[in-house]
Every structure is written in structure tokens, then in C-alpha cells.
Design a protein around this motif. Structure first.
Motif, PDB file in Angstrom:
ATOM      1  N   PRO A  89       0.604  -1.077  -0.005  1.00 35.08           N
ATOM      2  CA  PRO A  89       0.297  -0.012  -0.030  1.00 35.08           C
ATOM      3  C   PRO A  89       0.888   1.710  -0.408  1.00 35.08           C
ATOM      4  CG  PRO A  89      -0.373  -1.398   1.377  1.00 35.08           C
ATOM      5  CD  PRO A  89       0.567  -2.032   1.022  1.00 35.08           C
ATOM      6  N   SER A  90       0.853   2.108  -0.867  1.00 36.72           N
ATOM      7  CA  SER A  90       1.218   3.343  -0.561  1.00 36.72           C
ATOM      8  C   SER A  90       0.657   4.838  -1.805  1.00 36.72           C
ATOM      9  CB  SER A  90       2.905   3.386  -2.315  1.00 36.72           C
ATOM     10  OG  SER A  90       3.058   4.022  -2.073  1.00 36.72           O
ATOM     11  N   PRO A  91       0.355   5.643  -1.127  1.00 33.17           N
ATOM     12  CA  PRO A  91       0.065   7.440  -1.506  1.00 33.17           C
ATOM     13  C   PRO A  91       0.713   7.656  -2.739  1.00 33.17           C
ATOM     14  CG  PRO A  91       1.278   7.562   0.255  1.00 33.17           C
ATOM     15  CD  PRO A  91       1.615   5.756   0.157  1.00 33.17           C
ATOM     16  N   GLY A 115       3.836  -1.114   5.057  1.00 34.41           N
ATOM     17  CA  GLY A 115       5.127   0.454   5.825  1.00 34.41           C
ATOM     18  C   GLY A 115       3.889   1.334   7.210  1.00 34.41           C
ATOM     19  N   ARG A 116       4.994   1.935   7.084  1.00 33.23           N
ATOM     20  CA  ARG A 116       4.824   2.794   8.274  1.00 33.23           C
ATOM     21  C   ARG A 116       5.739   4.055   8.142  1.00 33.23           C
ATOM     22  NH1 ARG A 116      -0.137   3.655  11.902  1.00 33.23           N
ATOM     23  NH2 ARG A 116      -1.583   2.429  10.416  1.00 33.23           N
ATOM     24  N   TYR A 117       5.836   4.894   9.344  1.00 36.89           N
ATOM     25  CA  TYR A 117       6.677   6.497   8.911  1.00 36.89           C
ATOM     26  C   TYR A 117       6.710   6.865   7.765  1.00 36.89           C
ATOM     27  CZ  TYR A 117       8.474   3.379  12.526  1.00 36.89           C
ATOM     28  OH  TYR A 117       8.069   2.899  14.015  1.00 36.89           O
ATOM     29  N   GLU A 118       7.746   7.719   7.161  1.00 39.93           N
ATOM     30  CA  GLU A 118       7.433   8.013   6.025  1.00 39.93           C
ATOM     31  C   GLU A 118       7.677   6.985   4.941  1.00 39.93           C
ATOM     32  OE1 GLU A 118       6.723  10.773   7.301  1.00 39.93           O
ATOM     33  OE2 GLU A 118       6.769  11.165   5.407  1.00 39.93           O
ATOM     34  N   SER A 138      -2.672   2.476  -4.123  1.00 39.98           N
ATOM     35  CA  SER A 138      -3.129   3.298  -3.052  1.00 39.98           C
ATOM     36  C   SER A 138      -5.180   2.535  -3.301  1.00 39.98           C
ATOM     37  CB  SER A 138      -3.581   4.482  -3.563  1.00 39.98           C
ATOM     38  OG  SER A 138      -3.716   5.297  -3.326  1.00 39.98           O
ATOM     39  N   LEU A 139      -5.245   3.355  -1.895  1.00 34.95           N
ATOM     40  CA  LEU A 139      -6.646   3.548  -1.583  1.00 34.95           C
ATOM     41  C   LEU A 139      -7.442   4.678  -2.183  1.00 34.95           C
ATOM     42  CD1 LEU A 139      -8.095   0.429  -0.662  1.00 34.95           C
ATOM     43  CD2 LEU A 139      -8.076   1.844   1.671  1.00 34.95           C
ATOM     44  N   GLY A 140      -6.812   5.656  -2.012  1.00 27.16           N
ATOM     45  CA  GLY A 140      -7.472   6.505  -3.197  1.00 27.16           C
ATOM     46  C   GLY A 140      -6.521   8.008  -2.772  1.00 27.16           C
ATOM     47  N   TYR A 142      -5.818  10.077  -0.341  1.00 31.50           N
ATOM     48  CA  TYR A 142      -5.830  10.467   0.832  1.00 31.50           C
ATOM     49  C   TYR A 142      -4.782  10.076   1.428  1.00 31.50           C
ATOM     50  CZ  TYR A 142      -8.730   6.756   1.184  1.00 31.50           C
ATOM     51  OH  TYR A 142      -9.160   5.027   0.926  1.00 31.50           O
ATOM     52  N   VAL A 143      -4.172  10.647   2.312  1.00 31.16           N
ATOM     53  CA  VAL A 143      -3.850  10.511   3.121  1.00 31.16           C
ATOM     54  C   VAL A 143      -3.751   9.313   4.871  1.00 31.16           C
ATOM     55  CG1 VAL A 143      -1.474  11.096   4.259  1.00 31.16           C
ATOM     56  CG2 VAL A 143      -1.902  11.931   2.014  1.00 31.16           C
ATOM     57  N   LEU A 144      -3.319   7.689   4.706  1.00 34.26           N
ATOM     58  CA  LEU A 144      -3.355   7.174   5.798  1.00 34.26           C
ATOM     59  C   LEU A 144      -1.488   7.412   6.497  1.00 34.26           C
ATOM     60  CD1 LEU A 144      -5.018   4.447   3.927  1.00 34.26           C
ATOM     61  CD2 LEU A 144      -6.110   6.234   5.928  1.00 34.26           C
ATOM     62  N   ASN A 145      -1.631   6.801   8.136  1.00 36.66           N
ATOM     63  CA  ASN A 145      -0.638   6.499   8.685  1.00 36.66           C
ATOM     64  C   ASN A 145       0.429   5.383   8.387  1.00 36.66           C
ATOM     65  OD1 ASN A 145      -1.124   9.229  10.150  1.00 36.66           O
ATOM     66  ND2 ASN A 145      -2.120   8.652  11.616  1.00 36.66           N
ATOM     67  N   GLY A 146      -0.217   4.469   7.602  1.00 36.91           N
ATOM     68  CA  GLY A 146       0.182   3.740   6.911  1.00 36.91           C
ATOM     69  C   GLY A 146      -0.197   2.596   6.011  1.00 36.91           C
ATOM     70  N   GLY A 147       0.364   1.407   6.009  1.00 38.11           N
ATOM     71  CA  GLY A 147      -0.855   0.940   4.449  1.00 38.11           C
ATOM     72  C   GLY A 147      -1.852   0.092   5.605  1.00 38.11           C
TER      73      GLY A 147
HETATM   74  C1  LIG Z   1       2.157  12.278   1.709  1.00 40.19           C
HETATM   75  O1  LIG Z   1       1.758  11.477   2.703  1.00 40.19           O
HETATM   76  C2  LIG Z   1       2.472  10.295   2.626  1.00 40.19           C
HETATM   77  C3  LIG Z   1       3.734   9.621   3.085  1.00 40.19           C
HETATM   78  C4  LIG Z   1       4.466   9.059   2.337  1.00 40.19           C
HETATM   79  C5  LIG Z   1       4.207   7.998   3.944  1.00 40.19           C
HETATM   80  C6  LIG Z   1       2.860   8.188   4.246  1.00 40.19           C
HETATM   81  C7  LIG Z   1       2.159   7.348   5.610  1.00 40.19           C
HETATM   82  N1  LIG Z   1       2.161   5.937   5.267  1.00 40.19           N
HETATM   83  C8  LIG Z   1       3.607   5.107   5.543  1.00 40.19           C
HETATM   84  C9  LIG Z   1       3.585   3.738   5.178  1.00 40.19           C
HETATM   85  C10 LIG Z   1       1.975   3.916   4.257  1.00 40.19           C
HETATM   86  C11 LIG Z   1       1.234   2.837   3.542  1.00 40.19           C
HETATM   87  C12 LIG Z   1       0.075   4.176   2.884  1.00 40.19           C
HETATM   88  C13 LIG Z   1      -0.359   5.279   2.552  1.00 40.19           C
HETATM   89  C14 LIG Z   1      -1.606   5.298   2.249  1.00 40.19           C
HETATM   90  C15 LIG Z   1      -1.875   4.803   1.194  1.00 40.19           C
HETATM   91  C16 LIG Z   1      -3.015   5.763   0.635  1.00 40.19           C
HETATM   92  N2  LIG Z   1      -4.037   5.043  -0.247  1.00 40.19           N
HETATM   93  N3  LIG Z   1      -3.271   6.585   0.605  1.00 40.19           N
HETATM   94  N4  LIG Z   1      -1.889   6.833   2.597  1.00 40.19           N
HETATM   95  C17 LIG Z   1       0.330   5.669   3.897  1.00 40.19           C
HETATM   96  C18 LIG Z   1       1.612   5.344   4.370  1.00 40.19           C
HETATM   97  C19 LIG Z   1       2.287   9.662   4.455  1.00 40.19           C
END
Ligand SMILES: COc1cccc(Cn2ccc3ccc(-c4cc(N)[nH]n4)cc32)c1
Length: 235
Positions: A89-91, A115-118, A138-140, A142-147
């Protein structure tokens, strides 16, 4: 189907012991294994992150634990039929759709890397591509805190398409997005509720009229809420 999930918060996935997916795990239709990434660390603090090269805010997930985890999981696929598909999962990934779910539901072994953190050191994705197909999803927008939340949603969307998981396979056909349109409104007893009556056509027993009404409702709803999904003929 076998699904492995790697996360530093494995208990996020306790919900997948419930309901239809829980039953599928119990009957063996779905072999779901959740792993704690820290099990592949070897220092006293079980470190999984470090500061980013080039500077910048936040921390990045270290490649070493991920490499050991993916090696062990990929190597433990004794079926040997096909290489695993790795989903991170990734933004910054392709957007997950019902078509993505259908595609992934045909595979034998999915590995979700949460993933978590950045985010995760980029070299992990490059390394994983030598073990199997790699998809950043990506789920969509918008920004999540992790996967983890994204992985839960994808596992549910994919898992329910595995033959036998959902009791009545017909219900998979008429739902939103399966035929490209949003689904029609649903009603059940009582026929009148707080002075609101069920549309007469649904009580008529005229199956042709009901099907036509439902199709019109799908088109009208899609035109109003998701014009981007409308086929040209209905635009
Ligand atoms: C720009 O904002 C970010 C940039 C980098 C990392 C993070 C936080 N983060 C860490 C691992 C991770 C995995 C997935 C996602 C995620 C998926 C969707 N659809 N939204 N957010 C967010 C994640 C935020």
C-alpha cells in the motif's frame, strides 16, 4: 489462496478472524498469515526505522528486516506453483478498483507489505521484484498513517471474490462497480416505514419491470454521483 501480511502492528488484522473471511480461514478456503516485521530484527530495540538519507522530516523503514521477511515468506511457499505477488500500500501507487480486486483474486499467493513512518526504503521494492510481481497500490487520494487500513480493505475486497467465500455468488454480480455502474437502491419489509413506501414496481411481481427499474436506478445514480463511471452511451 494464501495471503501473507507483514506489519509492525499485526493486531490490526485481528478483525480478519470474523465474519466471512474468518469462516474462509477456518474452512481452509483462505490461508491468511499475519507477521510482525520486528520478528526479523536482531538488535535489542528491534529497530525497523532510521533517518532518511538526504534529510527531511520523519523516518524511513530500514531495508534489512524487510529483505529477511520477504525472503522467508517467498521461500515458504511450498506449493511452488507461482511466485508471490507483493502488494505494498502506498499513497504513490496505482488506485485500487474492483478490477484490481478481480485481478488479484485470481492469484495463488499475495504478500502485503504494510509500511509506516514516511514509507519503506525504495530498494525493498526493487529487491522484491526479483522474488515476484510488485504492485504499489493506493486506496485513494487521501493520506493514511500506514499501510494496514489499506491492506485490510484490499484483503476484504479480494477475499470475498474467492469462490465459496460469499454464499451466493450471484450477489457478487449485481453489486456496485461489478458491471461498471453503482448499484440500485435496496428495500425490505415493512412495505411502509415512517410513511415512506417501497417503490410500487418492487411489489408488482413483474420481473421485467423490476429489472428495467433497477437498471434505470443504476444509471441515474451513477450519472448523479459518479459521472466518471458512466459508459459513453449513457452519458
Ligand atoms: C504523503 O503522505 C505520506 C507519504 C509517505 C508515507 C505516508 C504514511 N504511510 C506510510 C506507509 C504508508 C502506506 C500507505 C499509505 C497510504 C495509502 C493511501 N491510499 N493513503 N496513504 C500511507 C503510508 C504518508
Amino acid at each position: 489462496m494464501r495471503i501473507d501480511v507483514v506489519s509492525i502492528f499485526p493486531s490490526y488484522f485481528d478483525g480478519l478472524t470474523l465474519s466471512l473471511l474468518g469462516k474462509a480461514r477456518h474452512t481452509g478456503l483462505l490461508d491468511l498469515r499475519v507477521h510482525d516485521l520486528r520478528d526479523w530484527t536482531h538488535d535489542r530495540h528491534r529497530t525497523v526505522d532510521d533517518t532518511p538519507y538526504g534529510g527531511g522530516a520523519g523516518m524511513v523503514m530500514k531495508p534489512e528486516p524487510w529483505g529477511l521477511a520477504l525472503d522467508e515468506i517467498a521461500g515458504s511457499d511450498v506449493s511452488g506453483t507461482e511466485a508471490p505477488t507483493f502488494i505494498f500500500p502506498s499513497p504513490a501507487g496505482e488506485v485500487f478498483t474492483q478490477a484490481t480486486a478481480r485481478d488479484l483474486s485470481t492469484r495463488g499467493h499475495l504478500v502485503f507489505g504494510c509500511g509506516r513512518y514516511e514509507g519503506i526504503d525504495e530498494r525493498v521494492f526493487e529487491y522484491a521484484s526479483g522474488l515476484g510481481e510488485v504492485r504499489l497500490i493506493s486506496l485513494g487520494d487521501y493520506v493514511l498513517n500506514g499501510g494496514e487500513v489499506a491492506a485490510m480493505a484490499m484483503i476484504e475486497a479480494v477475499g470475498r471474490l474467492i469462490p465459496g467465500v460469499v454464499g451466493n455468488p450471484e450477489s457478487l454480480v449485481e453489486e456496485s462497480h461489478e458491471d461498471g455502474l453503482l448499484e440500485y437502491p435496496s428495500y425490505t419489509k415493512p412495505s411502509v416505514w415512517r410513511e415512506r413506501a417501497v417503490p410500487e414496481v418492487l411489489l408488482s411481481g413483474n420481473h421485467g419491470a423490476i429489472a428495467a427499474w433497477r437498471r434505470e436506478q443504476q444509471i441515474e445514480r451513477t450519472r448523479r454521483r459518479r459521472p466518471d463511471l458512466l459508459p459513453p452511451a449513457e452519458a
